[in-house]
Design a protein around this motif. Structure first.
Motif, PDB file in Angstrom:
ATOM      1  N   GLN A 231      -2.477  13.382   0.042  1.00 56.29           N
ATOM      2  CA  GLN A 231      -2.967  12.648  -1.119  1.00 56.29           C
ATOM      3  C   GLN A 231      -4.320  11.990  -0.849  1.00 56.29           C
ATOM      4  OE1 GLN A 231       0.124   9.963  -2.418  1.00 56.29           O
ATOM      5  NE2 GLN A 231       1.383  11.613  -3.243  1.00 56.29           N
ATOM      6  N   ALA A 232      -4.594  11.722   0.425  1.00 62.86           N
ATOM      7  CA  ALA A 232      -5.895  11.138   0.786  1.00 62.86           C
ATOM      8  C   ALA A 232      -6.947  12.218   1.052  1.00 62.86           C
ATOM      9  CB  ALA A 232      -5.735  10.252   2.014  1.00 62.86           C
TER      10      ALA A 232
ATOM     11  N   LEU B 113       0.829  -1.205   0.000  1.00 61.88           N
ATOM     12  CA  LEU B 113       0.000   0.000   0.000  1.00 61.88           C
ATOM     13  C   LEU B 113       0.866   1.258   0.000  1.00 61.88           C
ATOM     14  CD1 LEU B 113      -2.808  -0.846   2.605  1.00 61.88           C
ATOM     15  CD2 LEU B 113      -2.769  -1.292   0.137  1.00 61.88           C
ATOM     16  N   SER B 114       0.329   2.330  -0.546  1.00 63.76           N
ATOM     17  CA  SER B 114       0.963   3.647  -0.430  1.00 63.76           C
ATOM     18  C   SER B 114       0.510   4.278   0.883  1.00 63.76           C
ATOM     19  CB  SER B 114       0.550   4.537  -1.598  1.00 63.76           C
ATOM     20  OG  SER B 114      -0.842   4.842  -1.514  1.00 63.76           O
ATOM     21  N   LYS B 115       1.175   5.355   1.294  1.00 63.44           N
ATOM     22  CA  LYS B 115       0.785   6.022   2.536  1.00 63.44           C
ATOM     23  C   LYS B 115      -0.636   6.574   2.445  1.00 63.44           C
ATOM     24  CE  LYS B 115       3.659   6.106   6.078  1.00 63.44           C
ATOM     25  NZ  LYS B 115       4.347   4.823   5.882  1.00 63.44           N
ATOM     26  N   SER B 116      -1.034   7.059   1.270  1.00 63.98           N
ATOM     27  CA  SER B 116      -2.395   7.594   1.141  1.00 63.98           C
ATOM     28  C   SER B 116      -3.421   6.473   1.280  1.00 63.98           C
ATOM     29  CB  SER B 116      -2.573   8.311  -0.199  1.00 63.98           C
ATOM     30  OG  SER B 116      -2.376   7.433  -1.287  1.00 63.98           O
ATOM     31  N   GLN B 117      -3.118   5.294   0.749  1.00 63.05           N
ATOM     32  CA  GLN B 117      -4.015   4.156   0.915  1.00 63.05           C
ATOM     33  C   GLN B 117      -4.088   3.713   2.373  1.00 63.05           C
ATOM     34  OE1 GLN B 117      -1.998   1.687  -2.027  1.00 63.05           O
ATOM     35  NE2 GLN B 117      -3.804   1.723  -3.339  1.00 63.05           N
TER      36      GLN B 117
ATOM     37  N   GLU C  84     -11.266   4.299   7.279  1.00 65.31           N
ATOM     38  CA  GLU C  84     -12.346   3.330   7.037  1.00 65.31           C
ATOM     39  C   GLU C  84     -12.578   2.444   8.261  1.00 65.31           C
ATOM     40  OE1 GLU C  84     -12.623  -0.763   4.471  1.00 65.31           O
ATOM     41  OE2 GLU C  84     -11.729   0.978   3.483  1.00 65.31           O
TER      42      GLU C  84
ATOM     43  N   GLY D 128       0.944  11.378   2.792  1.00 69.19           N
ATOM     44  CA  GLY D 128      -0.152  10.415   2.718  1.00 69.19           C
ATOM     45  C   GLY D 128      -1.493  11.053   3.020  1.00 69.19           C
TER      46      GLY D 128
ATOM     47  N   GLN E 269      -6.371   6.140   4.110  1.00 72.66           N
ATOM     48  CA  GLN E 269      -7.764   5.859   3.748  1.00 72.66           C
ATOM     49  C   GLN E 269      -8.287   4.620   4.472  1.00 72.66           C
ATOM     50  OE1 GLN E 269      -7.135   5.628  -0.459  1.00 72.66           O
ATOM     51  NE2 GLN E 269      -7.526   7.808  -0.814  1.00 72.66           N
ATOM     52  N   LYS E 270      -7.458   3.579   4.535  1.00 75.00           N
ATOM     53  CA  LYS E 270      -7.866   2.344   5.208  1.00 75.00           C
ATOM     54  C   LYS E 270      -8.037   2.575   6.706  1.00 75.00           C
ATOM     55  CE  LYS E 270      -8.604  -2.156   5.306  1.00 75.00           C
ATOM     56  NZ  LYS E 270      -9.792  -2.770   4.673  1.00 75.00           N
TER      57      LYS E 270
END
Length: 227
Positions: free
Chosen positions: A215-216, A170-174, A181, A212, A177-178
Motif C-alpha cells: 500500500q505504501a 497509524l496503518s501499516k502503510s503509514q 522518511e 503495508g 512511509q514514516k
C-alpha cells in the motif's frame, strides 16, 4: 524538541518494524535511549535478539537490557511460545488470534517501568498499533491509558513516566512511509512469527507487513520464502 534534551526514555524494542520505528521517533524527539528487549521463548527469539542488537548499534544505544521471561513457555496457550500450537497461515482470524501472548505488553510495560524508575527515565516508548494489531487487547489506546495510570500510582512519588505510543493510530502503510522518511534500517528488522532465516510470508505478521509495503508502494528489503 529541545525540552527533552538530556532526558531519558525507555524504548521497548523487539526488533520488529513497529518497535524499531518507535525507537527512531524517540531519538528524533530528543531523548537519550535506554533499549529493553525481552526473550520470552518466542519461536523467532534468536532472530529477534540479533535484530535488537543490530538496531541498537545503528541507533548508537549504549545502555540496553536483554531480559529473559521464561514463564511464557510454561503457560503456553499461544502459538508464539507453545510449539504444539501451529502459527496460523490462512489470513487474519476473527476475534483475538491464537498468536496473542497473554498480557504480554502489560508484563513488558511493568518490567520496563522498573527499569525506567531505576534509570530515572521520564518516558517509555512502545510500538503498539491499535488499528492494525490483529485484535490484540493489549495494543489499544484504552489499555495504555489504564496501565499508565497504574504504573504512576505504583511507583515513587517523584517518578513520573509517560507512556508514548507514536504509532497507535497509524496503518501499516503509514508506518512503512514514516520509517522510510526517518531512514529506519528496515532490512535489519524482523516481523515473522514462524521463521528465523527467511520470513514465511504467510503468517499474520508477515501478511500485515507485506500489505503495508504494498500500500505504501515500496519493496520490503527482507527475504521471504514465498516471494
Amino acid at each position: 524538541m529541545n525540552n527533552n534534551l538530556n532526558k531519558k526514555a525507555i524504548v521497548i524494542l523487539s526488533g520488529g518494524m513497529d518497535s524499531t520505528l518507535s525507537s527512531y521517533i524517540a531519538k528524533t524527539d530528543g531523548y537519550e535511549l535506554i533499549a529493553v528487549h525481552f526473550n520470552y521463548g518466542q519461536r523467532t527469539q534468536n532472530k529477534e535478539l540479533k535484530a535488537f542488537r543490530d538496531i541498537c548499534k545503528e541507533l548508537n544505544v549504549v545502555n540496553k537490557y536483554e531480559i529473559d521471561i521464561p514463564f511464557f513457555t510454561q503457560i503456553g496457550a499461544n502459538a508464539l511460545t507453545d510449539l504444539n500450537i501451529d502459527v496460523p497461515t490462512n489470513g487474519l482470524e476473527d476475534g483475538v488470534p491464537i498468536t496473542y501472548v497473554p498480557f504480554r505488553n502489560g508484563i513488558f510495560l511493568s518490567i520496563a517501568t522498573a527499569v525506567a524508575e531505576k534509570e530515572g527515565a521520564t518516558a517509555m516508548y512502545i510500538g503498539v498499533v491499535q488499528e492494525d494489531s490483529s485484535g490484540y487487547p493489549d495494543c489499544t489506546d484504552s489499555f495504555i491509558g489504564s496501565i499508565s495510570k497504574a504504573i504512576n500510582e505504583g511507583t515513587k512519588e517523584d517518578t513520573k513516566i509517560e507512556i508514548i505510543t507514536p504509532l497507535v493510530h497509524l496503518s501499516k502503510s503509514q508506518i512503512v512511509q514514516k520509517a522510510i522518511e526517518l531512514s529506519v534500517p528496515l532490512e535489519l528488522t524482523w516481523s515473522c512469527y514462524k521463521e528465523e532465516h527467511e520470513a514465511c510470508g504467510v503468517c499474520d505478521s508477515c501478511r500485515l507487513r507485506l500489505n503495508g509495503f504494498t500500500q505504501a508502494n515500496s519493496i520490503d528489503p527482507i527475504k521471504y520464502k514465498e516471494f
